[in-house]
Design an enzyme around this catalytic site. Structure first.
Site, short mmCIF file in Angstrom:
data_model
loop_
_atom_site.label_atom_id
_atom_site.label_comp_id
_atom_site.label_asym_id
_atom_site.label_seq_id
_atom_site.Cartn_x
_atom_site.Cartn_y
_atom_site.Cartn_z
N ASP A 87 0.86 -1.21 0.00
CA ASP A 87 0.00 0.00 0.00
C ASP A 87 0.89 1.25 0.00
O ASP A 87 0.63 2.22 -0.71
CB ASP A 87 -0.89 0.04 1.25
CG ASP A 87 -1.84 -1.14 1.36
OD1 ASP A 87 -3.05 -0.93 1.26
OD2 ASP A 87 -1.36 -2.27 1.57
N THR A 138 -6.91 -4.84 0.82
CA THR A 138 -5.69 -5.14 1.58
C THR A 138 -5.89 -6.34 2.51
O THR A 138 -5.01 -7.17 2.68
CB THR A 138 -5.25 -3.91 2.39
OG1 THR A 138 -5.00 -2.85 1.48
CG2 THR A 138 -3.99 -4.17 3.20
MG MG Z 1 -6.52 0.62 -0.01
#
Ligand code: MG
Ligand code: AMP
Ligand code: MG
Length: 337
Positions: free
Chosen positions: A51, A122
């Site tokens: 990320d 995620t």
């Molecule tokens: Mg995200």
């Protein structure tokens, strides 16, 4: 390159190659096995090295090309120099060749707002990584159990992962790019992984085949990792023939436009503007609709609240039906923006 592409076409062309680079980063971090997981607000709100690196790459690359863009990324990262190897300079020629819709020809850089979700899904990404590590351990000599189940679960979860870059003008999502880094995993080792889907209002959507759910079947897609009673009550109220629980806002919009689901129903304030901007642009381009649970549109101006407080309802067709089915109790539990 065509003569002198309009500024917004150059932004979309950059977003396309930048999303591909981010997708490659997401794959590389998974293969390294070192995810660097950080809990943001809790165990269901995670950030990984992928990320962080993908957002750095996307934001630095776009602002290098277009310094006056307003870019809003999901991750809060310390201001720091971004390494040169994270910068993507290319622009998709295929997009530069296309004519810009008349209404967007004169847009200026400073009028655009870019919403970036460097890695959507995620939670599923981290679970897939864990499955792959378990599988690797099980394959060690003398451990010999059947690893095909963990392996296929991991691969299925990876399909939930996308990179989202949405472009807004005047509060409207006008263009979007979605990279799906692990697309094509079914074809095994050696197959080229990943695809990029994009679309722009008035121009069209590309990189996938538009399909509809056969017949009048109501197939609802919803969260697999952020559910609660309000969310499930709302899904039931749609009287679905089938419910699919998968991760990622980007992934669920892909299901809508590829005929795997009829409605994305998420009666929760958990989704943010970076989750919905790119998917909404692509969905609207092909005639679909994304609103809150009241049926009201969201604005993507730079100063709006990030949370989609009144939930997300997205469809390719029959939006009114789904709005009409939302129970009062659900509406009361969600605040409209
Ligand atoms: Mg995200
Ligand atoms: P999901 O369908 O659960 O994958 O959610 C779609 C997007 O919204 C993902 O980016 C999630 O991280 C985000 N999201 C949904 N609900 C929450 C929540 N309760 N907390 C944090 N993020 C959420
Ligand atoms: Mg997201």
């Amino acid at each position: 390159m065509s003569g002198n592409p309009a500024m917004v076409m150059r932004v979309v062309a950059s977003a396309y190659t930048v999303a591909e680079k981010a997708g490659a980063i997401v794959r590389k971090v998974l293969h390294s096995g070192e995810l660097g997981i950080v809990e943001k607000t809790g165990a269901n709100d995670l950030q990984t090295l992928a990320d962080r690196l993908a957002q750095q790459s996307i934001c630095a690359s776009l602002s290098r090309h277009f310094p006056k863009l307003t870019i809003i990324g999901e991750e809060e990262l310390p201001a720091q120099e971004v390494p040169e190897d994270l910068i993507e300079k290319g622009q998709a020629e295929e997009i530069l060749q296309k004519g810009c819709p008349e209404e967007f020809k004169t847009l200026k850089e400073e009028e655009l707002v870019v919403w970036v979700d460097p890695l959507d899904g995620t939670k599923e990404y981290t679970e897939a990584s864990r499955c792959l590590q378990l599988q690797a351990v099980a394959q060690l000599p003398h451990k010999g159990s059947d690893t095909s189940q963990t392996h296929s679960t991991a691969l299925w979860l990876l399909d939930n992962v996308t990179v989202l870059i949405g472009i807004a003008y005047g509060g409207r999502a006008i263009a979007g790019v979605i990279n799906q880094p692990f697309y094509n995993y079914q074809h095994g080792a050696g197959a080229a992984l990943g695809r990029t889907i994009w679309g722009m209002l008035g121009l069209g959507a590309f990189g996938f085949q538009l399909q509809e759910v056969p017949g009048d079947r109501r197939i609802v897609t919803t969260t697999r990792s952020h559910s609660n009673k309000v969310v499930t009550d709302c899904v039931s109220a749609m009287e679905p023939h089938d419910v699919i629980r998968v991760g990622g806002a980007g992934n669920k919009i892909i299901q809508l436009v590829e005929g795997k689901a009829s409605a994305y129903v998420f009666a929760s304030p958990g989704c943010k503007k970076w989750d919905t901007c790119a998917p909404e642009a692509i969905l609207h381009t092909v005639g679909g609709k994304l609103t809150d649970m009241y049926g009201n549109p969201y604005s993507y101006d730079a100063d709006v609240k990030h949370m989609n407080s009144a939930g997300v309802l997205a469809t390719l067709h029959n939006h009114e039906y789904y709005v009409s089915r939302v129970p009062q109790s659900v509406l009361q539990a969600l605040r409209s923006d």
